[in-house]
Design a protein around this motif. Structure first.
Motif, PDB file in Angstrom:
ATOM      1  N   VAL A  70      25.428  97.664  18.445  1.00  0.00           N
ATOM      2  CA  VAL A  70      26.811  97.193  18.312  1.00  0.00           C
ATOM      3  C   VAL A  70      26.881  95.792  17.702  1.00  0.00           C
ATOM      4  O   VAL A  70      27.957  95.312  17.369  1.00  0.00           O
ATOM      5  CB  VAL A  70      27.556  97.207  19.665  1.00  0.00           C
ATOM      6  CG1 VAL A  70      27.793  98.643  20.122  1.00  0.00           C
ATOM      7  CG2 VAL A  70      26.797  96.431  20.724  1.00  0.00           C
ATOM      8  N   TYR A  71      25.723  95.117  17.630  1.00  0.00           N
ATOM      9  CA  TYR A  71      25.698  93.828  16.921  1.00  0.00           C
ATOM     10  C   TYR A  71      24.284  93.603  16.394  1.00  0.00           C
ATOM     11  O   TYR A  71      23.338  94.289  16.810  1.00  0.00           O
ATOM     12  CB  TYR A  71      26.174  92.678  17.812  1.00  0.00           C
ATOM     13  CG  TYR A  71      25.208  92.265  18.905  1.00  0.00           C
ATOM     14  CD1 TYR A  71      25.240  92.880  20.157  1.00  0.00           C
ATOM     15  CD2 TYR A  71      24.257  91.256  18.697  1.00  0.00           C
ATOM     16  CE1 TYR A  71      24.363  92.522  21.154  1.00  0.00           C
ATOM     17  CE2 TYR A  71      23.376  90.892  19.695  1.00  0.00           C
ATOM     18  CZ  TYR A  71      23.429  91.523  20.922  1.00  0.00           C
ATOM     19  OH  TYR A  71      22.553  91.169  21.906  1.00  0.00           O
ATOM     20  N   ASP A  72      24.174  92.625  15.501  1.00  0.00           N
ATOM     21  CA  ASP A  72      22.886  92.306  14.897  1.00  0.00           C
ATOM     22  C   ASP A  72      22.227  91.192  15.711  1.00  0.00           C
ATOM     23  O   ASP A  72      22.706  90.055  15.702  1.00  0.00           O
ATOM     24  CB  ASP A  72      23.114  91.840  13.454  1.00  0.00           C
ATOM     25  CG  ASP A  72      21.822  91.377  12.787  1.00  0.00           C
ATOM     26  OD1 ASP A  72      20.736  91.520  13.394  1.00  0.00           O
ATOM     27  OD2 ASP A  72      21.905  90.860  11.663  1.00  0.00           O
ATOM     28  N   PRO A  73      21.142  91.497  16.431  1.00  0.00           N
ATOM     29  CA  PRO A  73      20.560  90.468  17.296  1.00  0.00           C
ATOM     30  C   PRO A  73      20.064  89.246  16.526  1.00  0.00           C
ATOM     31  O   PRO A  73      20.097  88.130  17.050  1.00  0.00           O
ATOM     32  CB  PRO A  73      19.408  91.189  18.006  1.00  0.00           C
ATOM     33  CG  PRO A  73      19.191  92.458  17.271  1.00  0.00           C
ATOM     34  CD  PRO A  73      20.466  92.783  16.565  1.00  0.00           C
ATOM     35  N   LYS A  74      19.632  89.414  15.295  1.00  0.00           N
ATOM     36  CA  LYS A  74      19.168  88.254  14.524  1.00  0.00           C
ATOM     37  C   LYS A  74      20.291  87.277  14.239  1.00  0.00           C
ATOM     38  O   LYS A  74      20.084  86.074  14.218  1.00  0.00           O
ATOM     39  CB  LYS A  74      18.549  88.727  13.192  1.00  0.00           C
ATOM     40  CG  LYS A  74      17.117  89.161  13.331  1.00  0.00           C
ATOM     41  CD  LYS A  74      16.470  89.377  11.974  1.00  0.00           C
ATOM     42  CE  LYS A  74      15.099  90.010  12.152  1.00  0.00           C
ATOM     43  NZ  LYS A  74      14.632  90.659  10.928  1.00  0.00           N
ATOM     44  N   ALA A  75      21.499  87.783  14.031  1.00  0.00           N
ATOM     45  CA  ALA A  75      22.635  86.916  13.763  1.00  0.00           C
ATOM     46  C   ALA A  75      23.010  86.101  15.004  1.00  0.00           C
ATOM     47  O   ALA A  75      23.552  85.004  14.903  1.00  0.00           O
ATOM     48  CB  ALA A  75      23.838  87.751  13.310  1.00  0.00           C
ATOM     49  N   VAL A  76      22.692  86.652  16.176  1.00  0.00           N
ATOM     50  CA  VAL A  76      23.056  85.973  17.437  1.00  0.00           C
ATOM     51  C   VAL A  76      21.930  85.090  17.946  1.00  0.00           C
ATOM     52  O   VAL A  76      22.149  83.951  18.362  1.00  0.00           O
ATOM     53  CB  VAL A  76      23.433  87.029  18.505  1.00  0.00           C
ATOM     54  CG1 VAL A  76      23.608  86.375  19.871  1.00  0.00           C
ATOM     55  CG2 VAL A  76      24.705  87.757  18.104  1.00  0.00           C
TER      56      VAL A  76
END
Lengths: 124, 124
Positions: free
Chosen positions: A115-121
């Motif tokens: 549901v989201y990009d862990p690298k972006a977070v």
């Protein structure tokens, strides 16, 4: 009536459940201080076994867990924390729940999409 | 992709959730053999930390847990088992769920009533 932290060297498992959908999102461990902070602040706080320190869930990602209700089991050695999860997902790998793998024909298979990009977070 | 039993001396937490209502019923521990038996037999089997042996849930009470689905978390060190619970309650104290106490004003308070008489099931 006090929680029993003696069985796992000062830790108890804490099951984190979405207060609306009932989905189990993750299981962490709390020591007495983490449990106290969870109650006092209203945000789920764990004890990281790998980093050996308190860990406010969401301190890096912003994906905090807002406590709605806390229950203890019959033996007082496990807690169930119903939460409102801020952010798209609880799992640091980008999924809504850490339980994103299902046993299927003897093998663990991804049963949902990120549901989201862990690298972006989290960065690298 | 294998479960990691190394973090808790050969055990992993197993969260037991009602497959229909989504209620968390109990948390037990499984060693590798208990997990294997759970998968092979279709009935949740734990490792009892107090009795130091395998424990087929319901072997005394008949209140077995029929496995419907098993998931593993991102670290492969915790499992979530969705079950159909046979019998009125999972908790050996006579409640539907072991999580029958809620934190209320800093104290643990019983938040539901018993669904069966544990003495009638387990004896003294």
């Amino acid at each position: 009536m006090e929680l029993d932290f003696s069985k796992l060297d000062g830790l108890i498992p804490a099951v984190i459940q979405d207060y609306q959908s009932g989905r189990v999102l993750m299981v962490g461990f709390m020591n007495e201080e983490a449990f106290r902070k969870t109650v006092e602040t209203g945000y789920a706080t764990f004890y990281s076994r790998t980093r050996n320190k308190l860990w406010l869930k969401g301190e890096t990602s912003g994906h905090r867990l807002v406590v709605k209700e806390i229950s203890a089991d019959c033996d007082l050695d496990t807690v169930l924390v119903k939460v409102e999860a801020l952010g798209p997902g609880v799992c640091h790998e980008g999924y809504q729940s850490c339980f994103f793998r299902r046993l299927d024909g003897g093998a663990w298979k991804e049963s949902e999409t990120r549901v989201y990009d862990p690298k972006a977070v989290y960065g690298n």
